[in-house]
Design a protein around this motif. Structure first.
Motif, PDB file in Angstrom:
ATOM      1  N   MET A 195     -17.560  55.088-110.102  1.00  0.00           N
ATOM      2  CA  MET A 195     -18.214  53.896-110.586  1.00  0.00           C
ATOM      3  C   MET A 195     -18.882  53.185-109.419  1.00  0.00           C
ATOM      4  SD  MET A 195     -16.551  51.006-112.947  1.00  0.00           S
ATOM      5  CE  MET A 195     -16.412  49.399-112.265  1.00  0.00           C
ATOM      6  N   ALA A 196     -20.142  52.853-109.565  1.00  0.00           N
ATOM      7  CA  ALA A 196     -20.875  52.146-108.514  1.00  0.00           C
ATOM      8  C   ALA A 196     -20.431  50.682-108.481  1.00  0.00           C
ATOM      9  CB  ALA A 196     -22.363  52.223-108.776  1.00  0.00           C
ATOM     10  N   GLN A 197     -20.213  50.185-107.278  1.00  0.00           N
ATOM     11  CA  GLN A 197     -19.837  48.788-107.122  1.00  0.00           C
ATOM     12  C   GLN A 197     -20.564  48.175-105.946  1.00  0.00           C
ATOM     13  OE1 GLN A 197     -15.666  48.054-106.878  1.00  0.00           O
ATOM     14  NE2 GLN A 197     -15.387  48.316-109.051  1.00  0.00           N
ATOM     15  N   VAL A 198     -20.777  46.879-106.048  1.00  0.00           N
ATOM     16  CA  VAL A 198     -21.391  46.128-104.963  1.00  0.00           C
ATOM     17  C   VAL A 198     -20.330  45.863-103.913  1.00  0.00           C
ATOM     18  CG1 VAL A 198     -22.490  43.947-104.376  1.00  0.00           C
ATOM     19  CG2 VAL A 198     -22.998  45.031-106.538  1.00  0.00           C
ATOM     20  N   ARG A 199     -20.639  46.140-102.660  1.00  0.00           N
ATOM     21  CA  ARG A 199     -19.716  45.833-101.571  1.00  0.00           C
ATOM     22  C   ARG A 199     -19.718  44.329-101.313  1.00  0.00           C
ATOM     23  NH1 ARG A 199     -22.402  49.604 -97.715  1.00  0.00           N
ATOM     24  NH2 ARG A 199     -22.333  51.533 -98.856  1.00  0.00           N
ATOM     25  N   ASP A 200     -18.635  43.838-100.764  1.00  0.00           N
ATOM     26  CA  ASP A 200     -18.537  42.409-100.460  1.00  0.00           C
ATOM     27  C   ASP A 200     -19.684  41.974 -99.562  1.00  0.00           C
ATOM     28  OD1 ASP A 200     -16.228  42.206-101.907  1.00  0.00           O
ATOM     29  OD2 ASP A 200     -14.918  42.493-100.185  1.00  0.00           O
ATOM     30  N   GLY A 201     -20.378  40.946 -99.973  1.00  0.00           N
ATOM     31  CA  GLY A 201     -21.447  40.379 -99.158  1.00  0.00           C
ATOM     32  C   GLY A 201     -22.781  41.084 -99.259  1.00  0.00           C
ATOM     33  N   SER A 202     -22.859  42.181-100.000  1.00  0.00           N
ATOM     34  CA  SER A 202     -24.131  42.902-100.051  1.00  0.00           C
ATOM     35  C   SER A 202     -25.032  42.434-101.187  1.00  0.00           C
ATOM     36  CB  SER A 202     -23.897  44.410-100.164  1.00  0.00           C
ATOM     37  OG  SER A 202     -23.312  44.727-101.403  1.00  0.00           O
ATOM     38  N   ALA A 203     -24.489  41.724-102.164  1.00  0.00           N
ATOM     39  CA  ALA A 203     -25.302  41.233-103.277  1.00  0.00           C
ATOM     40  C   ALA A 203     -26.060  39.976-102.858  1.00  0.00           C
ATOM     41  CB  ALA A 203     -24.429  40.924-104.486  1.00  0.00           C
ATOM     42  N   LEU A 204     -27.265  39.850-103.365  1.00  0.00           N
ATOM     43  CA  LEU A 204     -28.050  38.642-103.145  1.00  0.00           C
ATOM     44  C   LEU A 204     -27.761  37.691-104.298  1.00  0.00           C
ATOM     45  CD1 LEU A 204     -31.412  40.398-102.269  1.00  0.00           C
ATOM     46  CD2 LEU A 204     -29.710  39.524-100.686  1.00  0.00           C
ATOM     47  N   LEU A 205     -27.453  36.440-103.975  1.00  0.00           N
ATOM     48  CA  LEU A 205     -27.114  35.455-104.997  1.00  0.00           C
ATOM     49  C   LEU A 205     -28.071  34.277-104.933  1.00  0.00           C
ATOM     50  CD1 LEU A 205     -23.250  35.412-104.491  1.00  0.00           C
ATOM     51  CD2 LEU A 205     -24.489  36.513-106.341  1.00  0.00           C
ATOM     52  N   GLU A 206     -28.463  33.799-106.105  1.00  0.00           N
ATOM     53  CA  GLU A 206     -29.308  32.613-106.193  1.00  0.00           C
ATOM     54  C   GLU A 206     -28.675  31.657-107.190  1.00  0.00           C
ATOM     55  OE1 GLU A 206     -33.878  31.300-107.290  1.00  0.00           O
ATOM     56  OE2 GLU A 206     -33.126  33.231-107.972  1.00  0.00           O
ATOM     57  N   PHE A 207     -28.492  30.408-106.784  1.00  0.00           N
ATOM     58  CA  PHE A 207     -27.895  29.381-107.631  1.00  0.00           C
ATOM     59  C   PHE A 207     -28.954  28.344-107.979  1.00  0.00           C
ATOM     60  CE2 PHE A 207     -24.498  31.221-105.227  1.00  0.00           C
ATOM     61  CZ  PHE A 207     -23.423  31.252-106.090  1.00  0.00           C
ATOM     62  N   ARG A 208     -29.090  28.043-109.266  1.00  0.00           N
ATOM     63  CA  ARG A 208     -29.994  26.987-109.713  1.00  0.00           C
ATOM     64  C   ARG A 208     -29.245  26.081-110.683  1.00  0.00           C
ATOM     65  NH1 ARG A 208     -34.590  30.449-111.948  1.00  0.00           N
ATOM     66  NH2 ARG A 208     -33.225  32.151-111.390  1.00  0.00           N
ATOM     67  N   THR A 209     -29.185  24.807-110.347  1.00  0.00           N
ATOM     68  CA  THR A 209     -28.473  23.849-111.184  1.00  0.00           C
ATOM     69  C   THR A 209     -29.471  22.948-111.904  1.00  0.00           C
ATOM     70  OG1 THR A 209     -26.606  23.850-109.662  1.00  0.00           O
ATOM     71  CG2 THR A 209     -26.751  22.002-111.185  1.00  0.00           C
ATOM     72  N   VAL A 210     -29.264  22.850-113.215  1.00  0.00           N
ATOM     73  CA  VAL A 210     -30.052  21.941-114.046  1.00  0.00           C
ATOM     74  C   VAL A 210     -29.062  21.158-114.893  1.00  0.00           C
ATOM     75  CG1 VAL A 210     -31.799  21.730-115.848  1.00  0.00           C
ATOM     76  CG2 VAL A 210     -31.995  23.537-114.131  1.00  0.00           C
ATOM     77  N   GLY A 211     -28.948  19.885-114.604  1.00  0.00           N
ATOM     78  CA  GLY A 211     -27.971  19.068-115.313  1.00  0.00           C
ATOM     79  C   GLY A 211     -26.558  19.518-115.002  1.00  0.00           C
ATOM     80  N   THR A 212     -25.818  19.867-116.044  1.00  0.00           N
ATOM     81  CA  THR A 212     -24.426  20.274-115.863  1.00  0.00           C
ATOM     82  C   THR A 212     -24.252  21.798-115.865  1.00  0.00           C
ATOM     83  OG1 THR A 212     -24.026  20.163-118.242  1.00  0.00           O
ATOM     84  CG2 THR A 212     -23.582  18.169-116.951  1.00  0.00           C
ATOM     85  N   ILE A 213     -25.350  22.522-115.931  1.00  0.00           N
ATOM     86  CA  ILE A 213     -25.306  23.988-115.980  1.00  0.00           C
ATOM     87  C   ILE A 213     -25.844  24.578-114.679  1.00  0.00           C
ATOM     88  CG2 ILE A 213     -26.212  26.041-117.162  1.00  0.00           C
ATOM     89  CD1 ILE A 213     -24.237  24.443-118.829  1.00  0.00           C
ATOM     90  N   THR A 214     -25.174  25.600-114.174  1.00  0.00           N
ATOM     91  CA  THR A 214     -25.648  26.340-113.010  1.00  0.00           C
ATOM     92  C   THR A 214     -25.952  27.765-113.446  1.00  0.00           C
ATOM     93  OG1 THR A 214     -24.396  25.004-111.454  1.00  0.00           O
ATOM     94  CG2 THR A 214     -25.093  27.159-110.686  1.00  0.00           C
ATOM     95  N   ARG A 215     -27.129  28.232-113.087  1.00  0.00           N
ATOM     96  CA  ARG A 215     -27.548  29.597-113.387  1.00  0.00           C
ATOM     97  C   ARG A 215     -27.435  30.403-112.095  1.00  0.00           C
ATOM     98  NH1 ARG A 215     -33.446  31.853-115.264  1.00  0.00           N
ATOM     99  NH2 ARG A 215     -32.720  33.969-115.500  1.00  0.00           N
ATOM    100  N   VAL A 216     -26.762  31.543-112.170  1.00  0.00           N
ATOM    101  CA  VAL A 216     -26.552  32.388-110.993  1.00  0.00           C
ATOM    102  C   VAL A 216     -27.196  33.743-111.249  1.00  0.00           C
ATOM    103  CG1 VAL A 216     -24.871  33.401-109.424  1.00  0.00           C
ATOM    104  CG2 VAL A 216     -24.350  31.245-110.566  1.00  0.00           C
ATOM    105  N   SER A 217     -28.092  34.142-110.351  1.00  0.00           N
ATOM    106  CA  SER A 217     -28.680  35.476-110.379  1.00  0.00           C
ATOM    107  C   SER A 217     -28.025  36.288-109.272  1.00  0.00           C
ATOM    108  CB  SER A 217     -30.191  35.419-110.131  1.00  0.00           C
ATOM    109  OG  SER A 217     -30.821  34.649-111.109  1.00  0.00           O
ATOM    110  N   ALA A 218     -27.583  37.495-109.609  1.00  0.00           N
ATOM    111  CA  ALA A 218     -26.984  38.403-108.624  1.00  0.00           C
ATOM    112  C   ALA A 218     -27.804  39.683-108.613  1.00  0.00           C
ATOM    113  CB  ALA A 218     -25.538  38.700-108.967  1.00  0.00           C
TER     114      ALA A 218
END
Length: 63
Positions: free
Chosen positions: A1-24
């Motif tokens: 099974m393919a897995q992302v190694r620790d720290g290798s994923a790119l993360l983007e956080f966007r907060t609008v109001g009380t919701i946070t959207r995270v792209s990995a």
């Protein structure tokens, strides 16, 4: 099974109001997943959830 190694994923956080959207993004395969959650959940929880979803998608694609 393919897995992302620790720290290798790119993360983007966007907060609008009380919701946070995270792209990995896995840079090796350019696979992207998006989750949304309450901002009150905290960055660590949202990161863990996004990475878990990314690993799930990578595992499904690997067969």
């Amino acid at each position: 099974m393919a897995q992302v190694r620790d720290g290798s994923a790119l993360l983007e956080f966007r907060t609008v109001g009380t919701i946070t959207r995270v792209s990995a993004i896995d840079p090796a395969t350019n696979t992207e997943v998006v989750i949304q959650g309450p901002s009150s959940a905290g960055r660590a929880t949202l990161t863990r959830t996004a990475i878990a979803k990314l690993n799930y998608v990578l595992g499904k694609r690997a067969g």
